[in-house]
Write a protein that holds these residues in place. Structure first.
Motif, PDB file in Angstrom:
ATOM      1  N   SER A 121       0.718  -1.226   0.050  1.00  0.00           N
ATOM      2  CA  SER A 121      -0.057  -0.247  -0.007  1.00  0.00           C
ATOM      3  C   SER A 121       0.824   0.993  -0.232  1.00  0.00           C
ATOM      4  N   THR A 122       0.628   2.371  -1.080  1.00  0.00           N
ATOM      5  CA  THR A 122       1.382   3.306  -0.722  1.00  0.00           C
ATOM      6  C   THR A 122       0.857   4.400   0.255  1.00  0.00           C
ATOM      7  N   ARG A 123      -0.402   4.385   1.604  1.00  0.00           N
ATOM      8  CA  ARG A 123      -0.623   4.911   1.766  1.00  0.00           C
ATOM      9  C   ARG A 123       0.328   5.309   3.473  1.00  0.00           C
ATOM     10  N   ARG A 124       0.193   5.806   4.578  1.00  0.00           N
ATOM     11  CA  ARG A 124       0.592   5.896   5.900  1.00  0.00           C
ATOM     12  C   ARG A 124       0.447   4.868   6.502  1.00  0.00           C
ATOM     13  N   LEU A 125      -1.182   5.084   6.677  1.00  0.00           N
ATOM     14  CA  LEU A 125      -1.679   4.301   7.529  1.00  0.00           C
ATOM     15  C   LEU A 125      -2.119   2.716   6.828  1.00  0.00           C
ATOM     16  N   VAL A 126      -2.087   1.302   7.969  1.00  0.00           N
ATOM     17  CA  VAL A 126      -1.909   0.220   7.195  1.00  0.00           C
ATOM     18  C   VAL A 126      -3.949   0.883   7.173  1.00  0.00           C
ATOM     19  N   PRO A 127      -4.491  -0.412   5.714  1.00  0.00           N
ATOM     20  CA  PRO A 127      -5.628  -0.669   5.120  1.00  0.00           C
ATOM     21  C   PRO A 127      -5.780  -0.663   5.882  1.00  0.00           C
ATOM     22  N   GLN A 128      -8.139  -1.200   5.556  1.00  0.00           N
ATOM     23  CA  GLN A 128      -8.397  -1.748   6.864  1.00  0.00           C
ATOM     24  C   GLN A 128      -7.689  -3.537   6.542  1.00  0.00           C
ATOM     25  N   GLY A 129      -7.301  -3.507   4.668  1.00  0.00           N
ATOM     26  CA  GLY A 129      -6.949  -5.106   4.180  1.00  0.00           C
ATOM     27  C   GLY A 129      -6.561  -5.928   4.168  1.00  0.00           C
ATOM     28  N   MET A 130      -5.381  -5.082   5.063  1.00  0.00           N
ATOM     29  CA  MET A 130      -4.413  -5.480   4.852  1.00  0.00           C
ATOM     30  C   MET A 130      -3.604  -5.416   6.700  1.00  0.00           C
ATOM     31  N   ALA A 131      -4.394  -4.983   7.423  1.00  0.00           N
ATOM     32  CA  ALA A 131      -4.892  -5.421   9.171  1.00  0.00           C
ATOM     33  C   ALA A 131      -5.300  -6.419   9.040  1.00  0.00           C
ATOM     34  N   GLN A 132      -6.669  -6.871   8.770  1.00  0.00           N
ATOM     35  CA  GLN A 132      -6.995  -7.942   8.930  1.00  0.00           C
ATOM     36  C   GLN A 132      -6.052  -9.348   8.422  1.00  0.00           C
ATOM     37  N   PHE A 133      -5.334  -8.687   6.603  1.00  0.00           N
ATOM     38  CA  PHE A 133      -4.143  -9.966   6.386  1.00  0.00           C
ATOM     39  C   PHE A 133      -3.811 -10.168   7.994  1.00  0.00           C
ATOM     40  N   LEU A 134      -2.804  -8.766   8.552  1.00  0.00           N
ATOM     41  CA  LEU A 134      -1.722  -9.499   9.463  1.00  0.00           C
ATOM     42  C   LEU A 134      -2.226 -10.563  10.870  1.00  0.00           C
ATOM     43  N   ARG A 135      -3.498  -9.438  10.918  1.00  0.00           N
ATOM     44  CA  ARG A 135      -4.607 -10.554  12.170  1.00  0.00           C
ATOM     45  C   ARG A 135      -4.036 -12.012  11.838  1.00  0.00           C
ATOM     46  N   HIS A 136      -4.452 -11.956  10.474  1.00  0.00           N
ATOM     47  CA  HIS A 136      -4.600 -13.971  10.184  1.00  0.00           C
ATOM     48  C   HIS A 136      -2.769 -14.202   9.645  1.00  0.00           C
ATOM     49  N   ARG A 137      -1.810 -13.828   9.760  1.00  0.00           N
ATOM     50  CA  ARG A 137      -0.429 -13.503   9.399  1.00  0.00           C
ATOM     51  C   ARG A 137       0.046 -14.249  10.950  1.00  0.00           C
ATOM     52  N   ASP A 138      -0.315 -13.210  11.687  1.00  0.00           N
ATOM     53  CA  ASP A 138       0.366 -13.330  13.383  1.00  0.00           C
ATOM     54  C   ASP A 138      -0.396 -13.863  14.243  1.00  0.00           C
ATOM     55  N   ARG A 139      -1.451 -13.919  13.896  1.00  0.00           N
ATOM     56  CA  ARG A 139      -2.476 -14.903  15.304  1.00  0.00           C
ATOM     57  C   ARG A 139      -2.597 -13.657  16.651  1.00  0.00           C
ATOM     58  N   ILE A 140      -1.466 -14.192  17.219  1.00  0.00           N
ATOM     59  CA  ILE A 140      -0.963 -13.409  18.103  1.00  0.00           C
ATOM     60  C   ILE A 140      -0.591 -11.910  17.990  1.00  0.00           C
ATOM     61  N   CYS A 141       0.173 -11.215  19.359  1.00  0.00           N
ATOM     62  CA  CYS A 141       0.410  -9.712  19.624  1.00  0.00           C
ATOM     63  C   CYS A 141       2.051 -10.618  19.106  1.00  0.00           C
ATOM     64  N   ARG A 142       3.319 -10.142  18.536  1.00  0.00           N
ATOM     65  CA  ARG A 142       4.344 -10.475  17.746  1.00  0.00           C
ATOM     66  C   ARG A 142       5.108 -10.126  18.396  1.00  0.00           C
ATOM     67  N   THR A 143       5.290  -9.589  19.561  1.00  0.00           N
ATOM     68  CA  THR A 143       6.364  -9.582  20.357  1.00  0.00           C
ATOM     69  C   THR A 143       6.290 -11.128  21.400  1.00  0.00           C
ATOM     70  N   PRO A 144       7.775 -11.071  21.462  1.00  0.00           N
ATOM     71  CA  PRO A 144       7.773 -12.890  22.070  1.00  0.00           C
ATOM     72  C   PRO A 144       7.246 -13.044  23.878  1.00  0.00           C
ATOM     73  N   TRP A 145       6.376 -13.890  24.337  1.00  0.00           N
ATOM     74  CA  TRP A 145       6.391 -14.000  25.087  1.00  0.00           C
ATOM     75  C   TRP A 145       4.357 -13.765  25.279  1.00  0.00           C
ATOM     76  N   CYS A 146       4.582 -13.002  24.567  1.00  0.00           N
ATOM     77  CA  CYS A 146       3.119 -12.096  24.619  1.00  0.00           C
ATOM     78  C   CYS A 146       1.920 -12.553  23.856  1.00  0.00           C
ATOM     79  N   ASP A 147       1.261 -13.535  24.515  1.00  0.00           N
ATOM     80  CA  ASP A 147       0.033 -14.158  24.298  1.00  0.00           C
ATOM     81  C   ASP A 147      -1.338 -13.170  23.197  1.00  0.00           C
ATOM     82  N   ALA A 148      -1.292 -12.016  23.407  1.00  0.00           N
ATOM     83  CA  ALA A 148      -2.675 -10.941  23.709  1.00  0.00           C
ATOM     84  C   ALA A 148      -2.790 -10.472  21.790  1.00  0.00           C
ATOM     85  N   PRO A 149      -4.170 -10.573  21.954  1.00  0.00           N
ATOM     86  CA  PRO A 149      -4.983 -10.361  20.127  1.00  0.00           C
ATOM     87  C   PRO A 149      -3.947  -9.621  20.226  1.00  0.00           C
TER      88      PRO A 149
END
Length: 423
Positions: free
Chosen positions: A312-340
Protein backbone atom coordinates in the motif's frame (compact mmCIF):
# COMPACT_ATOMS: atom_id res chain seq x y z
CA UNK A 1 29.34 -9.56 39.97
CA UNK A 2 27.88 -12.79 41.35
CA UNK A 3 28.42 -15.88 39.18
CA UNK A 4 24.80 -16.80 38.56
CA UNK A 5 25.78 -19.45 36.01
CA UNK A 6 27.72 -21.35 38.68
CA UNK A 7 24.71 -21.28 41.03
CA UNK A 8 22.48 -22.49 38.22
CA UNK A 9 24.84 -25.36 37.50
CA UNK A 10 24.98 -26.39 41.17
CA UNK A 11 21.20 -26.42 41.48
CA UNK A 12 20.74 -28.20 38.17
CA UNK A 13 23.23 -30.95 39.05
CA UNK A 14 22.05 -31.70 42.58
CA UNK A 15 22.80 -35.36 43.51
CA UNK A 16 19.17 -36.04 44.40
CA UNK A 17 19.45 -39.84 43.97
CA UNK A 18 21.98 -40.10 46.80
CA UNK A 19 19.85 -38.23 49.35
CA UNK A 20 17.63 -39.63 52.04
CA UNK A 21 13.95 -38.65 52.12
CA UNK A 22 14.63 -36.39 55.10
CA UNK A 23 17.36 -34.63 53.13
CA UNK A 24 15.06 -34.32 50.11
CA UNK A 25 12.35 -32.59 52.13
CA UNK A 26 14.89 -30.29 53.77
CA UNK A 27 16.34 -29.45 50.37
CA UNK A 28 12.88 -28.76 48.92
CA UNK A 29 12.34 -26.23 51.72
CA UNK A 30 15.75 -24.64 51.20
CA UNK A 31 15.19 -24.34 47.47
CA UNK A 32 11.78 -22.76 48.11
CA UNK A 33 13.45 -20.12 50.25
CA UNK A 34 16.10 -19.67 47.57
CA UNK A 35 13.39 -19.23 44.93
CA UNK A 36 11.82 -16.47 47.03
CA UNK A 37 15.19 -14.77 47.50
CA UNK A 38 15.79 -14.94 43.74
CA UNK A 39 12.38 -13.38 43.04
CA UNK A 40 13.18 -10.61 45.51
CA UNK A 41 16.53 -10.03 43.81
CA UNK A 42 14.71 -9.70 40.49
CA UNK A 43 12.38 -7.17 42.08
CA UNK A 44 15.31 -5.15 43.46
CA UNK A 45 16.98 -5.14 40.05
CA UNK A 46 13.70 -4.15 38.44
CA UNK A 47 13.26 -1.16 40.76
CA UNK A 48 16.85 0.00 40.17
CA UNK A 49 16.48 -0.48 36.42
CA UNK A 50 13.28 1.56 36.36
CA UNK A 51 14.90 4.42 38.28
CA UNK A 52 17.87 4.42 35.90
CA UNK A 53 15.67 4.38 32.80
CA UNK A 54 13.49 7.21 34.09
CA UNK A 55 16.59 9.29 34.92
CA UNK A 56 18.00 8.76 31.43
CA UNK A 57 14.67 9.68 29.85
CA UNK A 58 14.55 12.83 31.97
CA UNK A 59 18.08 13.82 30.92
CA UNK A 60 17.06 13.28 27.29
CA UNK A 61 14.13 15.69 27.67
CA UNK A 62 11.36 13.09 27.49
CA UNK A 63 8.09 14.48 28.95
CA UNK A 64 7.36 13.21 32.47
CA UNK A 65 4.23 11.31 31.43
CA UNK A 66 6.25 9.27 28.91
CA UNK A 67 9.39 8.47 30.89
CA UNK A 68 8.22 5.07 32.08
CA UNK A 69 7.05 3.91 28.65
CA UNK A 70 8.77 0.71 27.55
CA UNK A 71 10.29 -0.17 30.94
CA UNK A 72 7.77 -2.88 31.79
CA UNK A 73 8.19 -4.28 28.28
CA UNK A 74 11.92 -4.70 28.80
CA UNK A 75 11.34 -6.40 32.15
CA UNK A 76 8.83 -8.75 30.53
CA UNK A 77 11.23 -9.71 27.75
CA UNK A 78 14.02 -10.36 30.25
CA UNK A 79 11.73 -12.58 32.32
CA UNK A 80 10.24 -14.28 29.22
CA UNK A 81 6.74 -13.19 30.17
CA UNK A 82 3.93 -11.10 28.72
CA UNK A 83 3.95 -7.28 28.93
CA UNK A 84 1.01 -7.47 31.34
CA UNK A 85 3.08 -9.56 33.76
CA UNK A 86 6.03 -7.26 33.20
CA UNK A 87 3.92 -4.32 34.32
CA UNK A 88 2.87 -6.24 37.43
CA UNK A 89 6.48 -7.09 38.27
CA UNK A 90 7.49 -3.46 37.82
CA UNK A 91 4.67 -2.07 39.94
CA UNK A 92 5.26 -4.59 42.71
CA UNK A 93 8.99 -3.88 42.84
CA UNK A 94 8.48 -0.13 43.26
CA UNK A 95 5.72 -0.53 45.88
CA UNK A 96 7.58 -3.08 47.99
CA UNK A 97 10.78 -1.11 48.17
CA UNK A 98 9.23 2.29 48.78
CA UNK A 99 5.97 1.62 50.65
CA UNK A 100 6.07 -1.83 52.31
CA UNK A 101 9.47 -2.09 54.01
CA UNK A 102 8.65 -4.97 56.39
CA UNK A 103 7.06 -7.05 53.64
CA UNK A 104 10.06 -6.25 51.47
CA UNK A 105 12.47 -7.46 54.17
CA UNK A 106 10.57 -10.73 54.61
CA UNK A 107 10.56 -11.23 50.85
CA UNK A 108 14.30 -10.66 50.53
CA UNK A 109 14.95 -13.10 53.40
CA UNK A 110 13.04 -15.84 51.62
CA UNK A 111 10.22 -15.85 54.16
CA UNK A 112 7.43 -15.15 51.67
CA UNK A 113 6.91 -15.66 47.98
CA UNK A 114 6.35 -13.05 45.30
CA UNK A 115 2.65 -13.97 45.30
CA UNK A 116 2.24 -13.32 49.03
CA UNK A 117 4.03 -10.00 48.63
CA UNK A 118 1.66 -9.22 45.77
CA UNK A 119 -1.33 -9.93 48.01
CA UNK A 120 -0.04 -7.47 50.61
CA UNK A 121 0.45 -4.80 47.95
CA UNK A 122 -2.97 -5.47 46.44
CA UNK A 123 -4.90 -5.34 49.69
CA UNK A 124 -3.34 -2.00 50.71
CA UNK A 125 -3.51 -0.35 47.28
CA UNK A 126 -6.27 2.12 48.19
CA UNK A 127 -4.64 3.35 51.39
CA UNK A 128 -2.64 6.52 51.83
CA UNK A 129 1.09 5.95 52.32
CA UNK A 130 0.99 6.50 56.08
CA UNK A 131 -1.81 3.96 56.51
CA UNK A 132 -0.17 1.51 54.17
CA UNK A 133 3.00 1.68 56.24
CA UNK A 134 0.95 0.98 59.37
CA UNK A 135 -0.67 -2.13 57.90
CA UNK A 136 2.73 -3.31 56.73
CA UNK A 137 4.21 -2.85 60.21
CA UNK A 138 1.33 -4.56 62.02
CA UNK A 139 1.26 -7.58 59.73
CA UNK A 140 4.86 -7.98 58.61
CA UNK A 141 7.01 -6.62 61.43
CA UNK A 142 7.26 -10.20 62.73
CA UNK A 143 8.52 -12.10 59.65
CA UNK A 144 7.96 -15.47 61.29
CA UNK A 145 4.29 -14.67 61.86
CA UNK A 146 3.93 -13.38 58.31
CA UNK A 147 5.54 -16.55 56.97
CA UNK A 148 3.07 -18.69 58.91
CA UNK A 149 0.00 -16.96 57.44
CA UNK A 150 -1.91 -18.60 54.64
CA UNK A 151 -2.88 -16.51 51.63
CA UNK A 152 -6.52 -16.24 52.67
CA UNK A 153 -5.59 -15.30 56.23
CA UNK A 154 -3.24 -12.57 54.99
CA UNK A 155 -5.87 -11.13 52.65
CA UNK A 156 -8.51 -11.15 55.38
CA UNK A 157 -6.34 -9.45 58.00
CA UNK A 158 -5.02 -6.85 55.56
CA UNK A 159 -8.56 -6.04 54.38
CA UNK A 160 -9.77 -5.77 57.98
CA UNK A 161 -6.98 -3.37 58.91
CA UNK A 162 -7.59 -1.31 55.77
CA UNK A 163 -11.27 -0.97 56.72
CA UNK A 164 -10.36 0.07 60.25
CA UNK A 165 -7.86 2.70 59.12
CA UNK A 166 -9.80 4.14 56.18
CA UNK A 167 -13.32 2.87 55.52
CA UNK A 168 -13.71 5.27 52.60
CA UNK A 169 -10.80 3.62 50.80
CA UNK A 170 -12.60 0.28 50.91
CA UNK A 171 -15.66 1.86 49.30
CA UNK A 172 -13.49 3.45 46.62
CA UNK A 173 -11.75 0.16 45.97
CA UNK A 174 -15.09 -1.56 45.45
CA UNK A 175 -16.21 1.16 43.05
CA UNK A 176 -12.96 0.91 41.14
CA UNK A 177 -13.34 -2.87 40.91
CA UNK A 178 -16.88 -2.45 39.55
CA UNK A 179 -15.55 -0.11 36.87
CA UNK A 180 -13.19 -2.90 35.78
CA UNK A 181 -15.99 -5.41 35.09
CA UNK A 182 -15.32 -7.38 31.93
CA UNK A 183 -15.82 -10.60 30.00
CA UNK A 184 -12.89 -12.68 28.72
CA UNK A 185 -12.49 -15.79 26.58
CA UNK A 186 -9.65 -18.30 26.88
CA UNK A 187 -8.95 -21.66 25.26
CA UNK A 188 -9.70 -24.74 27.34
CA UNK A 189 -8.64 -28.38 26.79
CA UNK A 190 -10.43 -30.60 24.26
CA UNK A 191 -11.51 -27.76 21.94
CA UNK A 192 -13.56 -26.03 24.60
CA UNK A 193 -13.47 -22.38 25.65
CA UNK A 194 -13.51 -20.72 29.07
CA UNK A 195 -15.86 -17.72 29.08
CA UNK A 196 -15.40 -15.68 32.25
CA UNK A 197 -17.21 -12.62 33.54
CA UNK A 198 -15.91 -10.34 36.28
CA UNK A 199 -19.06 -8.74 37.68
CA UNK A 200 -20.22 -6.82 40.74
CA UNK A 201 -21.30 -9.35 43.35
CA UNK A 202 -25.03 -8.58 43.02
CA UNK A 203 -24.91 -9.11 39.26
CA UNK A 204 -22.75 -12.22 39.43
CA UNK A 205 -25.00 -13.81 42.04
CA UNK A 206 -28.10 -12.86 40.05
CA UNK A 207 -26.76 -14.36 36.81
CA UNK A 208 -25.74 -17.58 38.53
CA UNK A 209 -29.08 -17.84 40.36
CA UNK A 210 -31.01 -17.40 37.10
CA UNK A 211 -28.99 -20.12 35.36
CA UNK A 212 -29.32 -22.42 38.37
CA UNK A 213 -33.07 -21.88 38.46
CA UNK A 214 -33.34 -22.83 34.80
CA UNK A 215 -31.30 -25.97 35.49
CA UNK A 216 -33.47 -26.92 38.47
CA UNK A 217 -36.60 -26.57 36.36
CA UNK A 218 -35.17 -28.58 33.46
CA UNK A 219 -33.84 -31.42 35.61
CA UNK A 220 -37.09 -31.48 37.57
CA UNK A 221 -39.10 -32.03 34.39
CA UNK A 222 -36.97 -34.95 33.23
CA UNK A 223 -34.34 -33.21 31.06
CA UNK A 224 -31.54 -35.78 30.55
CA UNK A 225 -28.81 -33.12 30.66
CA UNK A 226 -26.81 -32.45 33.80
CA UNK A 227 -27.31 -29.22 35.72
CA UNK A 228 -24.02 -27.90 34.39
CA UNK A 229 -25.00 -28.65 30.80
CA UNK A 230 -28.37 -26.95 31.20
CA UNK A 231 -26.76 -23.87 32.76
CA UNK A 232 -24.21 -23.64 29.93
CA UNK A 233 -26.85 -24.08 27.22
CA UNK A 234 -29.15 -21.55 28.89
CA UNK A 235 -26.34 -19.00 29.01
CA UNK A 236 -25.72 -19.39 25.27
CA UNK A 237 -29.43 -19.22 24.48
CA UNK A 238 -30.04 -16.07 26.51
CA UNK A 239 -26.99 -14.23 25.21
CA UNK A 240 -27.21 -15.19 21.52
CA UNK A 241 -30.95 -15.76 21.20
CA UNK A 242 -30.54 -19.24 19.73
CA UNK A 243 -30.74 -22.74 21.21
CA UNK A 244 -27.29 -24.36 20.87
CA UNK A 245 -28.89 -27.84 20.79
CA UNK A 246 -31.30 -27.24 17.91
CA UNK A 247 -30.20 -24.09 16.07
CA UNK A 248 -27.10 -24.44 13.85
CA UNK A 249 -27.60 -21.09 12.14
CA UNK A 250 -24.95 -18.39 11.91
CA UNK A 251 -24.26 -17.09 15.43
CA UNK A 252 -24.26 -13.53 14.10
CA UNK A 253 -20.66 -12.79 15.03
CA UNK A 254 -17.38 -12.78 13.15
CA UNK A 255 -15.28 -15.94 13.49
CA UNK A 256 -12.00 -16.12 11.58
CA UNK A 257 -10.58 -19.58 10.85
CA UNK A 258 -7.23 -20.34 9.24
CA UNK A 259 -6.74 -23.82 7.74
CA UNK A 260 -4.92 -25.68 4.96
CA UNK A 261 -6.95 -26.57 1.90
CA UNK A 262 -6.02 -30.23 2.50
CA UNK A 263 -7.95 -30.09 5.77
CA UNK A 264 -10.92 -28.53 4.03
CA UNK A 265 -11.03 -31.38 1.50
CA UNK A 266 -10.51 -34.05 4.17
CA UNK A 267 -7.09 -35.18 2.85
CA UNK A 268 -5.37 -34.41 6.17
CA UNK A 269 -6.29 -33.67 9.77
CA UNK A 270 -3.57 -31.07 10.30
CA UNK A 271 -5.92 -28.79 12.18
CA UNK A 272 -6.81 -25.13 11.88
CA UNK A 273 -6.58 -21.86 13.79
CA UNK A 274 -9.47 -19.74 15.10
CA UNK A 275 -8.65 -16.09 15.65
CA UNK A 276 -9.07 -15.17 19.31
CA UNK A 277 -9.09 -18.83 20.40
CA UNK A 278 -6.26 -20.94 18.96
CA UNK A 279 -5.94 -24.36 17.29
CA UNK A 280 -8.95 -26.55 16.51
CA UNK A 281 -9.10 -30.03 14.91
CA UNK A 282 -9.79 -30.53 11.22
CA UNK A 283 -13.25 -32.05 11.67
CA UNK A 284 -14.48 -28.97 13.53
CA UNK A 285 -12.95 -26.67 10.89
CA UNK A 286 -14.87 -28.57 8.17
CA UNK A 287 -18.07 -28.27 10.18
CA UNK A 288 -17.58 -24.51 10.36
CA UNK A 289 -16.77 -24.27 6.65
CA UNK A 290 -19.84 -26.31 5.76
CA UNK A 291 -22.00 -23.36 6.79
CA UNK A 292 -20.18 -20.90 4.54
CA UNK A 293 -22.51 -19.05 2.22
CA UNK A 294 -19.78 -17.31 0.21
CA UNK A 295 -16.14 -18.22 -0.49
CA UNK A 296 -13.14 -16.26 -1.76
CA UNK A 297 -9.74 -17.89 -2.34
CA UNK A 298 -6.17 -16.60 -2.21
CA UNK A 299 -3.18 -18.98 -2.37
CA UNK A 300 0.00 -18.64 -0.36
CA UNK A 301 3.56 -19.45 -1.36
CA UNK A 302 3.68 -23.23 -1.88
CA UNK A 303 7.28 -23.52 -0.59
CA UNK A 304 7.31 -21.30 2.50
CA UNK A 305 3.64 -21.37 3.36
CA UNK A 306 3.68 -17.58 3.83
CA UNK A 307 0.47 -15.82 3.00
CA UNK A 308 0.49 -13.75 -0.18
CA UNK A 309 1.90 -10.26 0.49
CA UNK A 310 0.05 -6.99 0.03
CA UNK A 311 1.41 -3.48 -0.54
CA UNK A 312 0.00 0.00 0.00
CA UNK A 313 1.18 3.51 -0.67
CA UNK A 314 -0.81 4.81 2.29
CA UNK A 315 0.86 5.85 5.54
CA UNK A 316 -1.82 4.18 7.63
CA UNK A 317 -2.26 0.44 7.27
CA UNK A 318 -5.51 -0.08 5.30
CA UNK A 319 -8.24 -2.26 6.74
CA UNK A 320 -7.63 -5.15 4.35
CA UNK A 321 -3.93 -5.30 5.19
CA UNK A 322 -4.64 -5.05 8.91
CA UNK A 323 -6.98 -8.01 8.58
CA UNK A 324 -4.28 -9.85 6.66
CA UNK A 325 -1.80 -9.22 9.51
CA UNK A 326 -4.20 -10.64 12.08
CA UNK A 327 -4.47 -13.85 10.09
CA UNK A 328 -0.74 -14.09 9.44
CA UNK A 329 0.48 -13.27 12.96
CA UNK A 330 -2.52 -14.59 14.94
CA UNK A 331 -1.32 -13.13 18.27
CA UNK A 332 0.89 -10.20 19.29
CA UNK A 333 4.32 -10.65 17.74
CA UNK A 334 6.25 -9.63 20.86
CA UNK A 335 7.95 -12.74 22.28
CA UNK A 336 6.03 -14.32 25.19
CA UNK A 337 3.03 -12.05 24.68
CA UNK A 338 -0.11 -14.05 23.91
CA UNK A 339 -2.43 -11.03 23.72
CA UNK A 340 -4.75 -10.57 20.72
CA UNK A 341 -3.57 -8.36 17.89
CA UNK A 342 -4.99 -4.85 18.32
CA UNK A 343 -2.65 -2.62 16.30
CA UNK A 344 -1.16 -2.91 12.81
CA UNK A 345 2.37 -1.66 13.48
CA UNK A 346 5.06 -0.44 11.10
CA UNK A 347 8.15 -2.45 12.06
CA UNK A 348 10.42 0.32 10.82
CA UNK A 349 8.60 3.57 11.57
CA UNK A 350 7.21 5.61 8.70
CA UNK A 351 9.14 8.60 10.06
CA UNK A 352 12.35 6.59 9.50
CA UNK A 353 11.41 5.67 5.95
CA UNK A 354 9.55 2.44 6.64
CA UNK A 355 7.07 1.55 3.88
CA UNK A 356 3.49 0.36 4.35
CA UNK A 357 3.98 -3.23 3.21
CA UNK A 358 3.26 -6.57 4.78
CA UNK A 359 7.02 -7.10 5.04
CA UNK A 360 7.32 -3.96 7.18
CA UNK A 361 4.20 -4.43 9.30
CA UNK A 362 3.33 -6.70 12.18
CA UNK A 363 0.41 -7.33 14.49
CA UNK A 364 0.92 -6.08 18.06
CA UNK A 365 -1.24 -5.63 21.13
CA UNK A 366 -1.77 -2.09 22.37
CA UNK A 367 0.71 -2.33 25.25
CA UNK A 368 3.53 -3.68 23.06
CA UNK A 369 2.93 -1.08 20.36
CA UNK A 370 3.16 1.73 22.91
CA UNK A 371 6.31 0.21 24.47
CA UNK A 372 7.95 -0.03 21.04
CA UNK A 373 7.38 3.71 20.54
CA UNK A 374 9.45 4.57 23.60
CA UNK A 375 12.87 6.16 23.33
CA UNK A 376 15.67 3.76 22.39
CA UNK A 377 13.54 0.97 20.90
CA UNK A 378 14.23 -0.10 17.31
CA UNK A 379 12.87 -2.86 15.08
CA UNK A 380 13.75 -4.12 11.63
CA UNK A 381 12.42 -6.89 9.38
CA UNK A 382 14.86 -9.74 8.84
CA UNK A 383 15.01 -12.23 5.99
CA UNK A 384 13.65 -15.70 6.61
CA UNK A 385 11.26 -18.32 5.26
CA UNK A 386 8.53 -16.71 7.38
CA UNK A 387 8.02 -13.07 8.32
CA UNK A 388 10.71 -12.24 10.91
CA UNK A 389 11.26 -9.12 13.00
CA UNK A 390 14.22 -8.26 15.24
CA UNK A 391 13.43 -5.82 18.06
CA UNK A 392 16.23 -4.14 20.03
CA UNK A 393 15.54 -2.58 23.44
CA UNK A 394 17.29 0.51 24.85
CA UNK A 395 19.82 -1.70 26.66
CA UNK A 396 20.92 -3.28 23.38
CA UNK A 397 19.24 -6.65 23.89
CA UNK A 398 17.71 -8.05 20.71
CA UNK A 399 14.69 -10.35 20.54
CA UNK A 400 13.53 -12.09 17.37
CA UNK A 401 9.93 -12.86 16.46
CA UNK A 402 8.81 -15.07 13.58
CA UNK A 403 5.31 -15.40 12.20
CA UNK A 404 3.72 -18.83 12.75
CA UNK A 405 4.52 -21.36 10.03
CA UNK A 406 1.63 -21.87 7.69
CA UNK A 407 -0.15 -24.98 8.46
CA UNK A 408 -2.41 -22.44 6.84
CA UNK A 409 -2.87 -21.94 3.21
CA UNK A 410 -6.51 -21.15 3.77
CA UNK A 411 -8.40 -18.80 6.02
CA UNK A 412 -12.10 -18.53 6.56
CA UNK A 413 -13.88 -15.46 7.86
CA UNK A 414 -17.39 -15.97 9.17
CA UNK A 415 -19.46 -12.77 9.09
CA UNK A 416 -23.18 -12.47 9.68
CA UNK A 417 -24.28 -14.33 6.56
CA UNK A 418 -20.83 -14.17 4.95
CA UNK A 419 -17.79 -16.49 5.04
CA UNK A 420 -14.48 -15.76 3.38
CA UNK A 421 -12.04 -18.57 2.67
CA UNK A 422 -8.41 -18.21 1.63
CA UNK A 423 -7.02 -21.56 0.50
Amino acid sequence: MIDVAEIQAQVRDLPTAALSDVDRVDLIRSLEELACIVEAAQAALTADFAESQVAKAKDAGVPAERRTRGIAGQVALARRESPHRGQRHLGLAMILRDELPYTWAAFRDGRISEWKATLMARETACLALEQRLEVDERLARDPQALEAMGDRELVGRAAQLAAELDAASVVERRRRAERERRVTLRPAPDVMSQLSALLPVKDGVAVYAALKSAADTAVGTGDPRTRGQVMADTLVARVTGRDPLTDDSDPGATVNVVLPDTVLTGQTEAGAWVEGYGPIPGDLARDLAAGASWLRRLYADAHTGALVAMDSTRRLVPQGMAQFLRHRDRICRTPWCDAPVRHADHVEAVADGGPTTTANTQGLCQACNHAKQARGWTARPRPGPHHTVATTTPTGHTYTSTAPPARTRTWVEVDPGTWTLIA
